[in-house]
Enzyme design. Structure first.
Site, PDB file in Angstrom:
ATOM      1  N   ASP A  67       0.846  -1.288  -0.018  1.00 13.42           N
ATOM      2  CA  ASP A  67       0.006   0.072  -0.066  1.00 13.42           C
ATOM      3  C   ASP A  67       0.826   1.243   0.072  1.00 13.42           C
ATOM      4  O   ASP A  67       2.072   1.200   0.057  1.00 13.42           O
ATOM      5  CB  ASP A  67      -0.978  -0.190   1.254  1.00 13.42           C
ATOM      6  CG  ASP A  67      -0.218  -0.242   2.586  1.00 13.42           C
ATOM      7  OD1 ASP A  67       0.920  -0.281   2.644  1.00 13.42           O
ATOM      8  OD2 ASP A  67      -0.923  -0.145   3.463  1.00 13.42           O
ATOM      9  N   GLU A 143      -9.800  -0.557   5.452  1.00 15.07           N
ATOM     10  CA  GLU A 143     -10.341   0.043   6.321  1.00 15.07           C
ATOM     11  C   GLU A 143     -11.774  -0.784   6.944  1.00 15.07           C
ATOM     12  O   GLU A 143     -12.192  -1.321   6.129  1.00 15.07           O
ATOM     13  CB  GLU A 143     -10.511   1.426   6.157  1.00 15.07           C
ATOM     14  CG  GLU A 143      -9.585   2.241   5.950  1.00 15.07           C
ATOM     15  CD  GLU A 143      -8.482   2.388   6.977  1.00 15.07           C
ATOM     16  OE1 GLU A 143      -7.915   1.401   7.758  1.00 15.07           O
ATOM     17  OE2 GLU A 143      -8.020   3.856   7.255  1.00 15.07           O
TER      18      GLU A 143
END
Ligand code: PGA
Length: 244
Positions: A67, A143
């Site tokens: 990421d 998330e």
């Protein structure tokens, strides 16, 4: 899922480093996705030392960065790119055709996601993902409340992630979005290593391993993975109801 609890962070790091060496010995052209972060740092340092001392041949591996913070350039020492270059890409001497990192500065982040997905498919998929866990249960920037099946995507960051993320930066930095491999990649990866270390991860590890499997705790998805390995130190495991 296999769970292992180590006396301390160092023991855990040695085990992960050893697992990495064994993965590469078994499959020299392994495609390995590496997370940045505090948790895997010692494991990566031990791994690169073992590579040198035991002459592990890493010339054919492919490294994929998990990421990146959107809007943070790779020369910023808080970026995931900077971390992965310094701890793995440089010590392993990987040539440019042997790794891919997200460009968080891309003006076309959707294409950046598509390019990463093509790259992963072009490599034949991921053999091993090495990930940590956020205080809110995220993996990469997947998330809470996100999607369990998405592949690369851009996502707004949860408040916990933006706040905790300040620890990587030398000055206060606005962190609003992330670009990340998705949980679809994680589910498809042949093997997953999830590492957790320290008392501050104890609550989320209990939720991950003993709560419901739910996208509200994204890391709980590792429990459904056919070949996942969760490694914790005693501190991170301290709130589990069973530790035997
Ligand atoms: P950490 O980050 O290893 O720095 O604790 C983990 C994460 O947020 O995924």
């Amino acid at each position: 899922m296999k769970i292992q609890i180590f006396d301390d962070h160092t023991d855990l790091a040695f085990d992960v480093a050893d697992m990495l060496c064994r993965q590469i010995a078994r499959k020299p052209d392994s495609v390995i996705c590496f997370a940045a972060g505090t948790t895997p740092l010692s494991a990566y340092n031990i791994f690169t030392t073992l590579v040198e001392t035991d002459a592990v041949d890493c010339r054919h591996i492919t490294l994929i960065g998990l990421d990146e913070w959107v809007g943070i350039p790779p020369e910023n020492t808080g970026s995931c790119a900077w971390f992965l270059r310094r701890t793995l890409i440089k010590p392993l001497n990987l040539s440019a055709d042997r790794f891919r990192l997200f460009d968080g500065m891309s003006v076309d982040l959707d294409s950046e996601c598509a390019l990463m997905d093509e790259y992963v498919s072009g490599c034949g998929g991921i053999d091993l993902m090495v990930v940590g866990i956020g205080m809110n249960g995220h993996i990469g920037f997947n998330e809470p409340g996100g999607s369990p099946v998405l592949r690369s995507h851009v996502t707004p960051l949860n408040d916990v992630t933006s706040t905790v993320g300040q620890k990587y930066f030398t000055e206060k930095t606005e962190l609003t979005k992330g670009i990340t491999l998705g949980l679809g990649h994680l589910q498809d990866a042949a093997n997953v290593i999830l590492m957790a270390s320290g008392e501050n991860k104890a609550r989320i590890m209990r939720e991950t391993l003993e709560g419901e499997i739910s996208i509200d705790v994204p890391a709980s998805i590792v429990r459904k993975h056919r070949n996942s390995h969760v490694l914790m130190d005693q501190a991170a495991a301290s709130l589990l109801s069973r530790r035997d």
